[in-house]
Design an enzyme around this catalytic site. Structure first.
Site, PDB file in Angstrom:
ATOM      1  CG  ASP A  55      52.476 -42.205  66.778  1.00  0.00           C
ATOM      2  OD1 ASP A  55      51.994 -41.090  66.499  1.00  0.00           O
ATOM      3  OD2 ASP A  55      53.239 -42.829  66.019  1.00  0.00           O
ATOM      4  CE1 TYR A  68      55.770 -46.213  61.467  1.00  0.00           C
ATOM      5  CE2 TYR A  68      54.356 -46.106  63.393  1.00  0.00           C
ATOM      6  CZ  TYR A  68      55.261 -45.517  62.552  1.00  0.00           C
ATOM      7  OH  TYR A  68      55.665 -44.216  62.794  1.00  0.00           O
ATOM      8  CE  LYS A 127      53.115 -41.273  62.783  1.00  0.00           C
ATOM      9  NZ  LYS A 127      53.215 -42.583  63.470  1.00  0.00           N
ATOM     10  CG  HIS A 159      54.386 -41.657  57.749  1.00  0.00           C
ATOM     11  ND1 HIS A 159      54.018 -42.940  58.052  1.00  0.00           N
ATOM     12  CD2 HIS A 159      55.481 -41.401  58.508  1.00  0.00           C
ATOM     13  CE1 HIS A 159      54.857 -43.437  58.948  1.00  0.00           C
ATOM     14  NE2 HIS A 159      55.760 -42.526  59.241  1.00  0.00           N
TER      15      HIS A 159
END
Ligand code: A2P
Length: 315
Positions: free
Chosen positions: A43, A48, A77, A110
């Site tokens: 994931d 990130y 996302k 997201h």
């Protein structure tokens, strides 16, 4: 590995490796170790800030015949600053370039929150687009387009309430297949779980271990600990398992996907091994009693006086 079968027959692995907070310099080795240990679901997310390094891990695994692309389930996302319909395709293209992939298995919105395109963070009300400027259904049309051209096999959302999901569901041509939300014994989200089951939407649980590695700024002073919870530890001792394994196994028993994050090799292995843990009815009943509607990741940080997002969770 337990899987959930989607409408087109694709198999979504019940346990995946989370990569939020996995640091550059560590995440490549973590992903390679996870894949070598048997994980088939990773994931990711653009925000990130580690997708390039994860892409190196994928390339390493493919070049060294550790796994084939089609054996992996890879999620990413759409960040909040790419909600305008025409921004969705460039966003997934960037993610695909970073991850060194031709397609994603799953691409999800997201948050139900839109920032201005030039903003990666949005500390002030004026950093946001309003829901009139960036209606969720328009973002979804962009998601449907990238699915129809094969850039993502499946599309879905994250952090959506029943109300937002139901509204989207009623308007969508391609229905959302997944909703990824915070989920653990302190935040069991039973109504959302039932709604998603009815609509064949798979719920994925993030922060299953309480995300203790969040930045201090994201933590409240009096946070309850999941890993140190007495009931969880009692169940763990009974089965000769670790508290983390009980927390992960709870999702598998319930029938949702779960994505524990670790960059530590033995914990990466331990978390996947939770699949073998058999909780009994008594364990599940005592864990059910822990629900206290507690969020470790409170999206109300997007609520700014004067923006459109005063009711993130519709509760
Ligand atoms: P680490 O990466 O050093 O293993 P969440 O998945 O809820 O976001 O939680 C992630 C946090 O939990 C990280 O701090 C991670 O540390 C830690 N963690 C992951 N697996 C385990 C485990 N099996 N036991 C204890 N802590 C764990």
């Amino acid at each position: 590995m337990k899987h959930y079968t989607l409408k087109n027959g694709d198999q979504f692995p019940a346990i995946g490796l989370g990569t939020w907070k996995s640091r550059p310099g560590e995440v490549k080795e973590a992903v390679i170790h996870a894949i070598k240990s048997g994980y088939r679901h990773i994931d990711c997310a653009a925000i990130y800030m580690n997708e390039k390094e994860i892409g190196e891990a994928f390339r390493y695994c493919f070049e060294n015949n550790i796994v084939k692309r089609e054996e992996l389930w890879i999620t990413s996302k759409l960040w909040n600053n790419a909600h305008l319909r025409d921004d969705v395709r460039p966003a997934i293209k960037n993610t695909l370039a970073d991850l060194q992939l031709d397609y994603l298995d799953l691409y999800i919105i997201h948050w139900p929150v839109a920032f201005k395109p030039e903003k990666l963070n949005a500390p002030n009300a004026e950093d946001y687009l309003s829901l009139e400027e960036a209606p969720i259904i328009e973002t979804w049309r962009g998601m449907e387009e990238i699915q129809s051209v094969g850039l993502a096999k499946h599309i879905g959302v994250s952090n959506f309430s029943i109300k937002k999901l139901d509204d989207l569901y009623s308007k969508a041509t391609y229905k959302p297949e997944v909703n990824q939300v915070e989920l653990h014994p302190y935040l069991q989200q039973k109504e959302l779980f039932d709604y998603c089951s009815q609509k064949n939407i798979i719920l994925t649980g993030y922060s299953p271990l309480g995300s203790g590695d969040r930045s201090e700024g994201m933590k409240k002073d009096d946070e309850p600990s999941l890993l140190e919870n007495k009931t969880i530890n009692k169940v763990a001792n009974k089965h000769n398992a670790s508290p983390a394994q009980v927390l992960i196994s709870w999702h598998v028993h319930r029938g949702n996907v779960v994505i524990p994050k670790s960059t530590n090799p033995s914990r990466i292995e331990q978390n996947l091994a939770s699949i073998a843990l058999q909780l009994d009815d008594e364990d599940l009943k005592t864990i059910e009693s822990l629900d206290r509607h507690y969020r470790y990741v409170d999206g109300r940080f997007f609520v700014k006086e004067g923006n459109s997002y005063s009711n993130i969770y519709d509760e």
